[in-house]
Enzyme design. Structure first.
Site, PDB file in Angstrom:
ATOM      1  CD  GLU A   1      -4.977   0.605   6.377  1.00 21.01           C
ATOM      2  OE1 GLU A   1      -4.205  -0.312   6.034  1.00 21.01           O
ATOM      3  OE2 GLU A   1      -5.596   1.313   5.583  1.00 21.01           O
TER       4      GLU A   1
ATOM      5  CB  CYS B   1       4.817   6.756   5.526  1.00 23.36           C
ATOM      6  SG  CYS B   1       6.502   6.153   5.310  1.00 23.36           S
TER       7      CYS B   1
ATOM      8  CB  CYS C   1       3.293   2.775  -0.387  1.00 25.23           C
ATOM      9  SG  CYS C   1       2.766   2.685   1.323  1.00 25.23           S
TER      10      CYS C   1
ATOM     11  CB  SER D   1       9.038  -4.253   7.197  1.00 21.64           C
ATOM     12  OG  SER D   1       9.154  -3.933   5.828  1.00 21.64           O
TER      13      SER D   1
ATOM     14  CB  SER E   1      11.001  -2.277   1.334  1.00 20.90           C
ATOM     15  OG  SER E   1      10.131  -2.722   2.344  1.00 20.90           O
ATOM     16  CG  LEU E   2      16.539  -4.381  -2.698  1.00 25.89           C
ATOM     17  CD1 LEU E   2      17.321  -3.409  -1.834  1.00 25.89           C
ATOM     18  CD2 LEU E   2      17.240  -5.745  -2.729  1.00 25.89           C
ATOM     19  CG  HIS E   3      10.049  -2.553  -3.444  1.00 23.62           C
ATOM     20  ND1 HIS E   3       9.514  -3.788  -3.226  1.00 23.62           N
ATOM     21  CD2 HIS E   3       9.619  -1.790  -2.412  1.00 23.62           C
ATOM     22  CE1 HIS E   3       8.782  -3.777  -2.121  1.00 23.62           C
ATOM     23  NE2 HIS E   3       8.830  -2.584  -1.603  1.00 23.62           N
TER      24      HIS E   3
ATOM     25  CG  ASN F   1      -2.049  -5.356  -2.321  1.00 26.13           C
ATOM     26  OD1 ASN F   1      -2.854  -6.117  -2.836  1.00 26.13           O
ATOM     27  ND2 ASN F   1      -1.633  -5.470  -1.084  1.00 26.13           N
TER      28      ASN F   1
ATOM     29  CB  CYS G   1       0.000  -0.919   1.367  1.00 25.34           C
ATOM     30  SG  CYS G   1       0.538  -2.564   0.959  1.00 25.34           S
TER      31      CYS G   1
HETATM   32  N1  SAH Z   1       8.046   1.458   5.813  1.00 19.93           N
HETATM   33  C1  SAH Z   1       8.337   0.060   5.926  1.00 19.93           C
HETATM   34  C2  SAH Z   1       7.184  -0.793   6.415  1.00 19.93           C
HETATM   35  C3  SAH Z   1       5.803  -0.518   5.865  1.00 19.93           C
HETATM   36  S1  SAH Z   1       5.476  -1.009   4.216  1.00 19.93           S
HETATM   37  C4  SAH Z   1       8.874  -0.466   4.601  1.00 19.93           C
HETATM   38  O1  SAH Z   1       8.918   0.279   3.637  1.00 19.93           O
HETATM   39  O2  SAH Z   1       9.302  -1.614   4.567  1.00 19.93           O
HETATM   40  C5  SAH Z   1       5.487  -2.772   4.231  1.00 19.93           C
HETATM   41  C6  SAH Z   1       5.776  -3.394   2.874  1.00 19.93           C
HETATM   42  O3  SAH Z   1       4.662  -3.239   1.977  1.00 19.93           O
HETATM   43  C7  SAH Z   1       6.969  -2.765   2.164  1.00 19.93           C
HETATM   44  O4  SAH Z   1       7.786  -3.750   1.614  1.00 19.93           O
HETATM   45  C8  SAH Z   1       6.294  -1.949   1.106  1.00 19.93           C
HETATM   46  O5  SAH Z   1       7.161  -1.661   0.060  1.00 19.93           O
HETATM   47  C9  SAH Z   1       5.143  -2.844   0.720  1.00 19.93           C
HETATM   48  N2  SAH Z   1       4.109  -2.174  -0.056  1.00 19.93           N
HETATM   49  C10 SAH Z   1       3.619  -0.923   0.083  1.00 19.93           C
HETATM   50  N3  SAH Z   1       2.669  -0.667  -0.826  1.00 19.93           N
HETATM   51  C11 SAH Z   1       2.539  -1.791  -1.579  1.00 19.93           C
HETATM   52  C12 SAH Z   1       1.715  -2.158  -2.688  1.00 19.93           C
HETATM   53  N4  SAH Z   1       0.836  -1.310  -3.189  1.00 19.93           N
HETATM   54  N5  SAH Z   1       1.871  -3.404  -3.197  1.00 19.93           N
HETATM   55  C13 SAH Z   1       2.772  -4.283  -2.673  1.00 19.93           C
HETATM   56  N6  SAH Z   1       3.564  -4.000  -1.626  1.00 19.93           N
HETATM   57  C14 SAH Z   1       3.459  -2.768  -1.089  1.00 19.93           C
END
Ligand code: SAH
Length: 350
Positions: free
Chosen positions: A90, A111, A118, A191, A214-216, A290, A333
């Protein structure tokens, strides 16, 4: 068949020399492709006709074919490309009011490290993309914009895959985005899920490219529940690498934070995050989740988002909410790829 995107200027010059062409032809061709975004050799009108014909017969300008495209009401353009081995990836083009045009591109098919929420993580790892496949995604969006009299200003390596798991090709692609496509280093963002050795390596590259992590989650237990690789590179080591990165480069880090109702948007998480980031040169990019098919969590409400941000502000941590774009077209994503894959599987079954 040669692929122009796999050749640098020397490689192209060598082939043209074998064809009895002067070396300045390489520069002409590269100008057409990377500056004017013309990818059909037949349209390169300052080349002799016989050379154009030979190029059409023996060289291609990329390997991606468009499998699906959707446009959102907010202007977001989402594409699914098929790679030459059939894999689907994508690419997203986002429009901002200040005229910025940002391409979100993929670095892997699938991935290996996936966040549990994700859609790309859910499909598992298939393969790394080559630098040429990564650059081509941006080139095709630049071409789309040139056709409308606009230009691509930003690129984020934030699509499918983990750029630092495919470190060498991702970095090669970043250098080519700068050198060939003319995107400024400060307008490119990588990222990562937080691969510690690669963050340290990236700090030594001497690039002005931006880093997003990406911390979360702000505790190991919470983060490991969302991302298994957190057990390998726990928060303490991740944050040490981030602090060293900031110290070494003088550059700010962006931390991405998906706001999941009752999970990552709680007051406890906000305080833990505030303590974790207090005093560090950074910015938090919060984004309401999302929703995806296989994860039950839901996005936070705007009140919950506000509460979260105001607690961070008490710690002096700067944070903004990222507007979700293209939500009506599965733009987040790995979602559109999943939809296209499912549809193709359905029609195969008929
Ligand atoms: N692998 C890398 C880059 C791809 S993901 C990473 O993890 O950063 C890009 C961003 O989208 C990341 O911050 C990831 O956590 C976020 N992401 C993935 N799925 C998501 C979702 N369903 N809702 C919100 N953010 C999401």
């Amino acid at each position: 068949m040669h692929n122009l995107l796999e050749l640098d200027r020397d490689g192209l010059t060598r082939i043209l020399e074998q064809w009895g062409q002067p070396s300045f032809r390489a520069r002409q061709i590269l100008t057409w492709v990377y500056q004017r975004h013309v990818t059909d050799f037949a349209d390169m009108t300052d080349l002799p006709l016989d050379l154009r014909e030979r190029l059409v017969a023996e060289m291609k300008t990329g390997s991606l074919s468009l499998a699906h495209e959707r446009r959102s009401r907010d202007g977001t353009l989402k594409r699914v490309y098929r790679l030459d081995d059939g894999q689907l990836i994508e690419t997203v083009l986002m429009h901002y009011r200040d005229r910025r045009r940002s391409a979100c591109i993929s670095t892997q098919a699938g991935c290996a490290l996936g966040w549990i929420f994700c859609a790309t993580g859910e499909m598992g790892f298939v393969r790394h993309l080559s630098a040429a496949e990564i650059v081509e995604q941006a080139l095709l969006l630049a071409q789309e914009l040139t056709g409308r009299g606009e230009r691509l200003s930003n690129v984020v390596l934030m699509g499918m895959g983990e750029p630092f798991h495919n470190y060498d090709e991702s970095l090669k692609a970043v250098r080519r985005l700068m050198d060939d496509l003319g995107i400024g280093a400060r307008h490119i963002t990588i990222s990562t899920v937080g691969l510690v050795p690669q963050i340290r390596r990236f700090a030594d590259e001497g690039l002005q490219v931006r880093l997003a992590v990406s911390l979360h989650a702000a505790t190991n237990a919470d983060r490991s529940a969302l991302l298994p690789v957190n057990r390998r590179w726990p928060l303490r080591e991740l944050m040490a690498a981030c602090r060293d990165y900031v110290r070494k480069t003088g550059r700010r880090i962006t931390f991405e934070w998906a706001l999941i109702r009752g999970e990552t948007d709680t007051m406890e998480q906000a305080h833990a995050l505030g303590k974790l980031l207090q005093g560090l040169l950074c910015h938090v990019n919060a984004i309401p989740l999302n929703p995806t098919a296989d994860y039950a969590g839901s996005p936070s409400s705007s009140d919950e988002v506000e509460r979260f941000l105001s607690i961070l502000a008490d710690y002096g941590v700067r944070a903004t909410v990222r507007v979700r774009r293209g939500i009506d077209i599965d733009a987040g994503c790995g979602q559109l790829r999943a939809a296209v894959q499912a549809k193709e599987a359905d029609s195969d079954a008929l």
